[in-house]
Design an enzyme around this catalytic site. Sequence first.
Site, PDB file in Angstrom:
ATOM      1  N   PHE A 113     167.867 -21.492  13.382  1.00  0.00           N
ATOM      2  CA  PHE A 113     168.013 -20.050  13.670  1.00  0.00           C
ATOM      3  C   PHE A 113     166.815 -19.316  13.035  1.00  0.00           C
ATOM      4  CE2 PHE A 113     172.295 -21.855  13.225  1.00  0.00           C
ATOM      5  CZ  PHE A 113     172.859 -21.554  14.457  1.00  0.00           C
TER       6      PHE A 113
ATOM      7  N   ASP B 189     165.309 -22.161  17.586  1.00  0.00           N
ATOM      8  CA  ASP B 189     165.925 -20.869  17.922  1.00  0.00           C
ATOM      9  C   ASP B 189     166.164 -20.854  19.424  1.00  0.00           C
ATOM     10  OD1 ASP B 189     166.037 -17.989  16.206  1.00  0.00           O
ATOM     11  OD2 ASP B 189     166.150 -17.784  18.386  1.00  0.00           O
ATOM     12  N   SER B 190     167.191 -20.118  19.839  1.00  0.00           N
ATOM     13  CA  SER B 190     167.459 -20.040  21.281  1.00  0.00           C
ATOM     14  C   SER B 190     166.549 -19.024  21.966  1.00  0.00           C
ATOM     15  CB  SER B 190     168.929 -19.685  21.529  1.00  0.00           C
ATOM     16  OG  SER B 190     169.246 -18.497  20.845  1.00  0.00           O
TER      17      SER B 190
ATOM     18  N   ASP C 138     170.450 -20.383   8.859  1.00  0.00           N
ATOM     19  CA  ASP C 138     170.569 -18.922   8.726  1.00  0.00           C
ATOM     20  C   ASP C 138     171.036 -18.323  10.062  1.00  0.00           C
ATOM     21  OD1 ASP C 138     170.364 -16.293   7.920  1.00  0.00           O
ATOM     22  OD2 ASP C 138     168.180 -16.203   8.078  1.00  0.00           O
TER      23      ASP C 138
ATOM     24  N   ARG D 232     164.125 -16.247   0.321  1.00  0.00           N
ATOM     25  CA  ARG D 232     162.942 -16.973   0.809  1.00  0.00           C
ATOM     26  C   ARG D 232     161.973 -17.213  -0.339  1.00  0.00           C
ATOM     27  NH1 ARG D 232     162.868 -12.540   5.168  1.00  0.00           N
ATOM     28  NH2 ARG D 232     164.201 -13.359   6.818  1.00  0.00           N
TER      29      ARG D 232
ATOM     30  N   CYS E 157     175.652 -14.276   7.095  1.00  0.00           N
ATOM     31  CA  CYS E 157     175.612 -12.818   7.019  1.00  0.00           C
ATOM     32  C   CYS E 157     176.925 -12.220   7.507  1.00  0.00           C
ATOM     33  CB  CYS E 157     174.420 -12.264   7.812  1.00  0.00           C
ATOM     34  SG  CYS E 157     174.438 -12.731   9.549  1.00  0.00           S
TER      35      CYS E 157
HETATM   36  N1  SAH Z   1     166.386 -16.870  10.016  1.00  0.00           N
HETATM   37  C1  SAH Z   1     165.870 -15.666  10.621  1.00  0.00           C
HETATM   38  C2  SAH Z   1     166.913 -14.696  11.077  1.00  0.00           C
HETATM   39  C3  SAH Z   1     167.965 -15.284  11.937  1.00  0.00           C
HETATM   40  S1  SAH Z   1     168.732 -14.146  13.012  1.00  0.00           S
HETATM   41  C4  SAH Z   1     164.947 -14.953   9.644  1.00  0.00           C
HETATM   42  O1  SAH Z   1     164.962 -15.290   8.470  1.00  0.00           O
HETATM   43  O2  SAH Z   1     164.257 -14.017  10.056  1.00  0.00           O
HETATM   44  C5  SAH Z   1     169.569 -15.256  14.044  1.00  0.00           C
HETATM   45  C6  SAH Z   1     168.673 -16.013  15.020  1.00  0.00           C
HETATM   46  O3  SAH Z   1     169.501 -16.963  15.666  1.00  0.00           O
HETATM   47  C7  SAH Z   1     168.060 -15.182  16.120  1.00  0.00           C
HETATM   48  O4  SAH Z   1     166.677 -15.401  16.139  1.00  0.00           O
HETATM   49  C8  SAH Z   1     168.708 -15.689  17.422  1.00  0.00           C
HETATM   50  O5  SAH Z   1     167.777 -15.737  18.496  1.00  0.00           O
HETATM   51  C9  SAH Z   1     169.132 -17.072  17.028  1.00  0.00           C
HETATM   52  N2  SAH Z   1     170.309 -17.633  17.711  1.00  0.00           N
HETATM   53  C10 SAH Z   1     171.479 -17.053  18.005  1.00  0.00           C
HETATM   54  N3  SAH Z   1     172.345 -17.941  18.533  1.00  0.00           N
HETATM   55  C11 SAH Z   1     171.695 -19.139  18.568  1.00  0.00           C
HETATM   56  C12 SAH Z   1     172.053 -20.461  18.986  1.00  0.00           C
HETATM   57  N4  SAH Z   1     173.281 -20.730  19.461  1.00  0.00           N
HETATM   58  N5  SAH Z   1     171.147 -21.433  18.846  1.00  0.00           N
HETATM   59  C13 SAH Z   1     169.910 -21.181  18.356  1.00  0.00           C
HETATM   60  N6  SAH Z   1     169.529 -19.966  17.956  1.00  0.00           N
HETATM   61  C14 SAH Z   1     170.399 -18.944  18.047  1.00  0.00           C
END
Ligand code: SAH
Length: 395
Positions: free
Chosen positions: A226, A248-249, A297, A210, A337
């Site tokens: 995400f 985000d979901s 991500d 970041r 990850c």
């Molecule tokens: N980018 C974030 C961490 C991501 S963790 C950071 O830097 O802090 C993964 C994220 O993806 C979570 O917040 C989860 O709610 C979301 N997620 C999981 N499956 C998803 C989907 N199909 N569509 C959108 N978001 C999703």
Amino acid sequence: MQTLILKKNTEQRLYQGHLWIYNNDLDNTQSPAKSFSAGEIVVVHTAQHRPLGLAYVNPRNLLMGRLLTRDVNVVIDTDFFVERITSALNLRERFFSEPFYRLIYSEADRIPGLIVDRYDDVLVAQFNTAGIEALRENILHALIAVLKPKTIILRNDSSSREAEELPKVVETVHGTAPEFLRVLENNTEFLVPALSGQKTGWFYDHRDNRARLNQFVKDKTVLDVFSYMGGWGVQALKHGAKSVLSIDSSEAALTQQIDNAKLNHVADRLQTSTADAFDHLTELSKQRQKFDIIILDPPALIKRRKDFHAGMQAYFHLNKMALTLLNPQGLLVSASCSQHLMPGELASAVQQIAEKAGRPARLIAEGHQGMDHPVHLSIPETQYLKALFVAFSGK
Ligand code: SAH
């Protein structure tokens, strides 16, 4: 203590510094797996009956044992963990000036099965194996002795506890839990609900990635896919991005993200969308939207080796959709990850997509997990995070 006897030639990995013992490494006639109980500490012997170390075991898991020490005369007590925690803390204090980081990264810090994240004087821990759970009181005493925290929260609701047949619980075992964990990262402040965030609350592992992106965001339009509570996006706004759209979901994550944006006085440039990322990217593509910077991500899309093919397809799909949304001179930050996905495999996926689209890609930087998630060089499985910075230069 019972003795666990290894099959011939299985000790090599352990002599090389790895800590794991698999079910089929055991000499099943001399020491059958079922003679051990979950969480028990055993003396490990080679097939030649040479003592190799002390391990804790769980016969219910295929990854049956993890070495705690190569010294069979050591007592596994509070002092043992005081030494290990102090050593982990010293490493962090060499590289971080503020008390916000992963303090214990499991095998890499020689406490297999334990994760502890530090939010100043609040510690959030995960005990991910029966063996480390059995040592919980010693570990808690050691954490209190070394760090004198106000609060210790256990987020023992991780999926890895299923393989160990451990129940899922969230509890505060020392002090009282605050409503929010406070995080300071790259000059940006975040609040995370203390008991209901995902995992331990914050994804510290991308801090350096970041920070790298923050250098390039000034006046750029950013899509953060995400996005959780704004780790990338809110920081980008704080560092001068023109606008951020976060997807985000989780509605809870986005609600908190908006509060985090307000906390940093950048909420006027943030838009959020609660949606499935795959669906929403398709929708944005139909609307012919474009962004200067796109961050992908996702959660681990390949959780187990056998999911490799399906997971790989998902990475392909995501990156392909992102490319259609990227301005000609855009920057794609493609992260993964998934420990099972090698950095070269992700780069190759992006390369294939870019070539097909007639938009030659250039890798300008490659990020990894931060220094508070050190890689144990004898344990390749401790390396998992990738962040490719891919620049495009128009046609
Ligand atoms: N980018 C974030 C961490 C991501 S963790 C950071 O830097 O802090 C993964 C994220 O993806 C979570 O917040 C989860 O709610 C979301 N997620 C999981 N499956 C998803 C989907 N199909 N569509 C959108 N978001 C999703």
